[in-house]
Design an enzyme around this catalytic site. Structure first.
Site, PDB file in Angstrom:
ATOM      1  N   GLU A  50      40.844  33.305  40.166  1.00 42.33           N
ATOM      2  CA  GLU A  50      41.841  34.093  40.893  1.00 42.33           C
ATOM      3  C   GLU A  50      42.970  33.205  41.421  1.00 42.33           C
ATOM      4  O   GLU A  50      42.727  32.146  41.998  1.00 42.33           O
ATOM      5  CB  GLU A  50      41.163  34.809  42.063  1.00 42.33           C
ATOM      6  CG  GLU A  50      42.084  35.729  42.850  1.00 42.33           C
ATOM      7  CD  GLU A  50      41.404  36.350  44.057  1.00 42.33           C
ATOM      8  OE1 GLU A  50      41.902  37.379  44.538  1.00 42.33           O
ATOM      9  OE2 GLU A  50      40.382  35.813  44.519  1.00 42.33           O
ATOM     10  N   LYS A 123      44.230  44.391  41.677  1.00 42.16           N
ATOM     11  CA  LYS A 123      43.054  44.359  42.555  1.00 42.16           C
ATOM     12  C   LYS A 123      43.026  45.583  43.471  1.00 42.16           C
ATOM     13  O   LYS A 123      44.002  45.881  44.160  1.00 42.16           O
ATOM     14  CB  LYS A 123      43.088  43.065  43.371  1.00 42.16           C
ATOM     15  CG  LYS A 123      41.872  42.803  44.226  1.00 42.16           C
ATOM     16  CD  LYS A 123      41.996  41.413  44.844  1.00 42.16           C
ATOM     17  CE  LYS A 123      40.816  41.037  45.705  1.00 42.16           C
ATOM     18  NZ  LYS A 123      40.935  39.660  46.229  1.00 42.16           N
ATOM     19  N   CYS A 160      37.717  39.371  42.404  1.00 34.85           N
ATOM     20  CA  CYS A 160      37.140  38.836  43.637  1.00 34.85           C
ATOM     21  C   CYS A 160      36.481  39.900  44.527  1.00 34.85           C
ATOM     22  O   CYS A 160      35.380  40.321  44.233  1.00 34.85           O
ATOM     23  CB  CYS A 160      38.183  38.030  44.400  1.00 34.85           C
ATOM     24  SG  CYS A 160      37.467  36.852  45.576  1.00 34.85           S
TER      25      CYS A 160
END
Length: 300
Positions: A50, A123, A160
Site C-alpha cells: 500500500e 479503498k 489494508c
C-alpha cells in the site's frame, strides 16, 4: 516454464515487500528492482504494498501532504505501466489518487501486460486511529466490490483496512474473483510490549487466512517493512511488520516473508479453488434469506 499436473492452473505470483523513504525516486527505484526480480523469477502477477511510492504519510494530518497525490492516469501509471509492458506481467500498484481538487482516494490500480489500466479499486473502509489518520486524506471508495478482469484471472482487490472485513472478501468472491489481493501498510506501535505485538500480527494473519477458507480462494498480502517516525512527534512512529504471505484456498501457507525487505515468489493453483469449494460448499449452504440484518449498523 512451471511444470503442472492434470487439472491444475498454475499462476506464479510475486510480492514486493520493502521499506520506503522520503526520497521518492530512491523508493520507486527499489520497487522497480523488486518487480524486475519477481518477473525474472517467473512471476506473471506482481503485487506491491500500500502507498509504496512514499513514506506512510497518514501518521499525522497536514494539508501540505495532499501534494503527494496524483491523477489516474498519471505519472505512476505511465511509469509502472511501461514496466508491466516491458516485462509482460500484470502489475498491481497502490496510489494516493487526486480525483479532483479536495477529493482524494487510496486507490489500487491494475496494469495489464500491455501496460494499459485494466481497472482500479478505491479503498472502501477508511481507518482513523492514532498514527493512521486516513479519514483526513481519503474519501471512501465509491466503486464497490467488483473484481478486475485481467489476462491472469479476476482479481478481487482490497486495500489494508478492508482486510479485517469478511463482508468485503465475500462480496468479491460472490462477484467471481479468482484471487483476493491486499496491498497493506500495517505496523506496531513501538511502545507495545512483545506479547501485544505478537497478538496483533497473529490476528492480522489469521483474519486473512480465514477469508481464504471462507471463500475457497487464494489470498495474496503485501505489507511494508521498516520503522517510520511520526513527523509530528505525537506518537512513537510505526514499525511496519512485513510478514507478507500467499495462502491457498484452505488457508494453507504457500509462501511467507519475515520482517526484512524481500521479494516473495510462489506458485498458486487457481484450479484448486474448484475442488475446495466442492469439498466445502459454503456458498451453496449460505442462508441468504436470513442475512438481511447484515445491512444494519447494529441489531438493537
Amino acid at each position: 516454464m512451471t511444470s503442472k499436473k492434470p487439472n491444475q492452473k498454475i499462476l506464479r505470483v510475486g510480492l514486493v515487500q520493502q521499506a520506503c523513504s522520503d526520497n521518492r525516486e530512491q523508493t520507486v527505484q527499489a520497487t522497480i528492482a523488486g518487480i524486475r526480480e519477481a518477473a525474472a523469477r517467473g512471476a506473471q502477477l506482481v503485487l506491491l504494498q500500500e502507498l509504496h511510492t512514499s513514506l506512510y504519510f497518514c501518521q499525522h494530518e497536514s494539508t501540505d501532504l495532499f501534494d503527494l497525490a496524483e491523477p489516474i492516469p498519471g505519472p505512476s501509471t505511465e511509469q509502472f505501466g511501461a514496466l508491466a509492458k516491458e516485462l509482460g506481467i500484470v502489475l498491481v500498484i497502490s496510489l494516493f489518487e487526486r480525483r479532483a481538487a479536495g477529493l482524494y482516494h487510496n486507490t489500487a490500480v491494475v496494469l495489464e501486460r500491455d501496460g494499459s489500466i485494466a481497472g482500479i479499486y478505491r479503498k472502501m473502509h477508511i481507518p482513523d486511529d492514532p498514527g493512521y489518520y486516513e479519514k483526513f486524506y481519503f474519501t471512501p471508495g465509491d466503486l464497490g466490490f467488483q473484481p478486475i478482469e485481467t489476462s491472469v484471472g479476476k482479481l478481487g482487490l482490497l486495500v489494508c483496512w478492508d482486510q479485517w472485513y469478511p463482508e468485503a472478501a465475500r462480496m468479491m468472491a460472490l462477484a467471481g474473483a479468482d484471487l483476493l489481493l491486499y496491498p497493506t501498510a500495517i505496523g506496531w506501535n513501538p511502545v507495545d510490549d512483545a506479547a501485544e505485538q505478537a497478538r496483533q500480527r497473529d490476528a492480522w494473519i489469521t483474519i486473512q487466512r480465514a477469508h481464504a477458507v471462507a471463500n475457497g480462494l487464494p489470498v495474496l498480502v503485501a505489507n511494508r517493512v521498516g520503522f517510520e517516525a511520526d513527523p509530528s512527534t505525537q506518537t512513537q512512529g510505526s514499525q511496519f511488520w512485513g510478514h507478507s504471505f500467499v495462502a491457498g484456498p484452505q488457508g494453507e501457507f504457500i509462501a511467507t516473508a519475515d520482517e526484512s525487505a524481500q521479494v516473495l515468489v510462489a506458485d498458486v493453483d487457481l484450479a484448486r479453488s474448484e475442488n475446495v469449494r466442492r469439498w466445502w460448499p459454503f456458498l451453496r449452504d449460505r442462508r441468504i434469506e436470513a442475512y438481511g440484518d447484515l445491512t444494519k449498523r447494529y441489531r438493537d
